[in-house]
Design a protein around this motif. Structure first.
Motif, PDB file in Angstrom:
ATOM      1  N   TYR A 151     175.971  29.187  21.486  1.00  0.00           N
ATOM      2  CA  TYR A 151     176.586  30.473  21.849  1.00  0.00           C
ATOM      3  C   TYR A 151     178.034  30.251  22.288  1.00  0.00           C
ATOM      4  CZ  TYR A 151     177.618  34.519  24.860  1.00  0.00           C
ATOM      5  OH  TYR A 151     178.213  35.598  25.474  1.00  0.00           O
ATOM      6  N   GLN A 154     180.197  29.327  19.216  1.00  0.00           N
ATOM      7  CA  GLN A 154     180.377  30.426  18.263  1.00  0.00           C
ATOM      8  C   GLN A 154     181.271  31.517  18.841  1.00  0.00           C
ATOM      9  OE1 GLN A 154     176.384  30.067  15.529  1.00  0.00           O
ATOM     10  NE2 GLN A 154     176.116  30.805  17.605  1.00  0.00           N
ATOM     11  N   PRO A 169     176.032  30.888  11.222  1.00  0.00           N
ATOM     12  CA  PRO A 169     175.701  31.073  12.642  1.00  0.00           C
ATOM     13  C   PRO A 169     174.253  30.693  12.952  1.00  0.00           C
ATOM     14  CG  PRO A 169     176.049  33.182  11.536  1.00  0.00           C
ATOM     15  CD  PRO A 169     176.522  32.123  10.610  1.00  0.00           C
ATOM     16  N   TRP A 170     174.102  29.889  14.012  1.00  0.00           N
ATOM     17  CA  TRP A 170     172.823  29.404  14.522  1.00  0.00           C
ATOM     18  C   TRP A 170     172.176  28.353  13.626  1.00  0.00           C
ATOM     19  CZ3 TRP A 170     172.549  30.143  19.408  1.00  0.00           C
ATOM     20  CH2 TRP A 170     173.115  31.302  19.973  1.00  0.00           C
ATOM     21  N   ARG A 186     169.210  38.540  21.856  1.00  0.00           N
ATOM     22  CA  ARG A 186     169.990  39.522  21.086  1.00  0.00           C
ATOM     23  C   ARG A 186     171.341  39.776  21.741  1.00  0.00           C
ATOM     24  NH1 ARG A 186     170.594  45.146  20.815  1.00  0.00           N
ATOM     25  NH2 ARG A 186     171.075  45.899  18.704  1.00  0.00           N
ATOM     26  N   ASN A 189     173.950  37.608  20.303  1.00  0.00           N
ATOM     27  CA  ASN A 189     174.398  38.023  18.978  1.00  0.00           C
ATOM     28  C   ASN A 189     175.316  39.238  19.049  1.00  0.00           C
ATOM     29  OD1 ASN A 189     173.055  35.988  17.577  1.00  0.00           O
ATOM     30  ND2 ASN A 189     171.147  37.151  17.519  1.00  0.00           N
ATOM     31  N   ILE A 192     178.696  37.896  20.099  1.00  0.00           N
ATOM     32  CA  ILE A 192     179.352  37.215  18.982  1.00  0.00           C
ATOM     33  C   ILE A 192     179.893  38.245  17.989  1.00  0.00           C
ATOM     34  CG2 ILE A 192     178.976  35.709  16.980  1.00  0.00           C
ATOM     35  CD1 ILE A 192     176.891  34.215  18.784  1.00  0.00           C
ATOM     36  N   ALA A 193     179.075  39.252  17.689  1.00  0.00           N
ATOM     37  CA  ALA A 193     179.508  40.286  16.760  1.00  0.00           C
ATOM     38  C   ALA A 193     180.731  41.030  17.287  1.00  0.00           C
ATOM     39  CB  ALA A 193     178.364  41.265  16.506  1.00  0.00           C
ATOM     40  N   TYR A 223     166.266  36.455  10.140  1.00  0.00           N
ATOM     41  CA  TYR A 223     167.663  36.087   9.957  1.00  0.00           C
ATOM     42  C   TYR A 223     168.379  37.092   9.049  1.00  0.00           C
ATOM     43  CZ  TYR A 223     171.728  33.080   9.940  1.00  0.00           C
ATOM     44  OH  TYR A 223     173.005  32.588  10.124  1.00  0.00           O
ATOM     45  N   PHE A 226     169.156  39.990  11.146  1.00  0.00           N
ATOM     46  CA  PHE A 226     170.314  39.667  11.993  1.00  0.00           C
ATOM     47  C   PHE A 226     171.611  39.907  11.224  1.00  0.00           C
ATOM     48  CE2 PHE A 226     173.111  35.808  12.412  1.00  0.00           C
ATOM     49  CZ  PHE A 226     173.814  36.201  13.532  1.00  0.00           C
ATOM     50  N   LEU A 230     174.640  42.811  11.909  1.00  0.00           N
ATOM     51  CA  LEU A 230     176.068  42.537  12.014  1.00  0.00           C
ATOM     52  C   LEU A 230     176.854  43.346  10.983  1.00  0.00           C
ATOM     53  CD1 LEU A 230     175.125  40.297  13.927  1.00  0.00           C
ATOM     54  CD2 LEU A 230     176.727  38.737  12.783  1.00  0.00           C
TER      55      LEU A 230
END
Length: 277
Positions: A151, A154, A169-170, A186, A189, A192-193, A223, A226, A230
């Motif tokens: 995390y 990223q 990512p990940w 979450r 994420n 990050i987004a 995934y 995910f 995004l």
């Protein structure tokens, strides 16, 4: 659905063997509009920077016949003390990580100006290993510590000016969360987004997650969801095969999962001219 591939490794990458000519001819046969050669520049030593110079020269020559080939690079976060040691000595040999009470700072192998001078037009930034504590590669795998460190990296990559695309990512080499992606909070994420969107970055749909035998079907579906989330948040999604050997077409295996979560033709982005250097 997928018309270009922005993450490919050639024989000039330390961990790959595909000749540039093979990549070019196979991608042409597959009908791809653009292909990006993104060989690794993991460290700022002569080995990796020499490999990048060789990659740049080979791509420049290939572009005479294959103008749709674009030179990129894959950059990996490294610990700042090691970067500084290499910058001073020219080598990684003899480096001893200093003890400190806080995570190491992060650096990348080259400046944007140095990359541009080689003809590099974009960079994929991707986390591969821990760089927060001394000797992290030799430590037993710690799930919580890895999640926290991935995390951190990223988020840092999403804000760095050198990074065009947040790569895979990940990703984790030992696949420690490839059973159930929901183990990743979450909230991480979403953070990050938000950073990607604020800084005008792309995020990568990497074939690894959909073709690796280490990933469960559950993980693959999660995934894809995910990536779709995004995308719906306004983050453009690029495709990267992350091919290292030969150049096979694995798009059908990936598209199966993307279609299942609502991706359609036109949703997977190509790097725009304005974002290329």
């Amino acid at each position: 659905m997928i018309h270009s591939d922005w993450h490919i490794h050639s024989e000039y990458s330390y961990d790959a063997s595909a000749p540039i000519e093979t990549i070019a001819s196979n991608s042409k046969a597959q009908g791809l509009r653009f292909v990006g050669i993104t060989d690794h520049a993991n460290f700022n030593d002569e080995k990796f920077m020499g490999d990048l110079r060789a990659s740049a020269a080979a791509v420049k020559e290939a572009q005479k016949r294959y103008p749709y080939m674009i030179l990129g690079v894959e950059l990996t976060p490294i610990e700042k003390p090691e970067f500084d040691y290499i910058a001073k000595t020219g080598t990684r040999e003899g480096y001893l990580p200093p003890e400190q009470g806080t995570p190491y700072g992060i650096e990348l192998a080259a400046t944007k100006e140095e990359l541009i001078s080689l003809g590099v037009r974009y960079a994929i930034g991707a986390a591969h290993w821990r760089v927060d504590v001394p000797g992290a590669k030799a430590l037993p795998v710690d799930l919580d510590a890895c999640i926290k460190e991935w995390y951190r990296q990223q988020m840092w990559l999403a804000c760095d000016e050198r990074v065009t695309v947040l790569g895979h990512p990940w990703y984790h080499g030992k696949a420690i969360w490839y059973d159930d992606f929901s183990i990743i909070p979450r909230s991480m994420n979403i953070d990050i987004a938000s950073a990607l969107k604020e800084n005008g970055k792309y995020v990568e749909c990497n074939s690894h997650f959909f073709t690796s035998g280490k990933a469960t079907e559950k993980f693959r579906r999660q995934y894809a969801e995910f990536l779709r989330e995004l995308f719906e948040m306004g983050i453009p999604v690029t495709y990267g095969s992350d091919s290292h050997n030969g150049y096979a077409d694995v798009r059908p295996a990936v598209e199966k999962y993307l279609l299942a979560v609502g991706f359609r033709d036109g949703d997977i982005s190509e790097l725009s001219e304005k974002c290329l250097w």
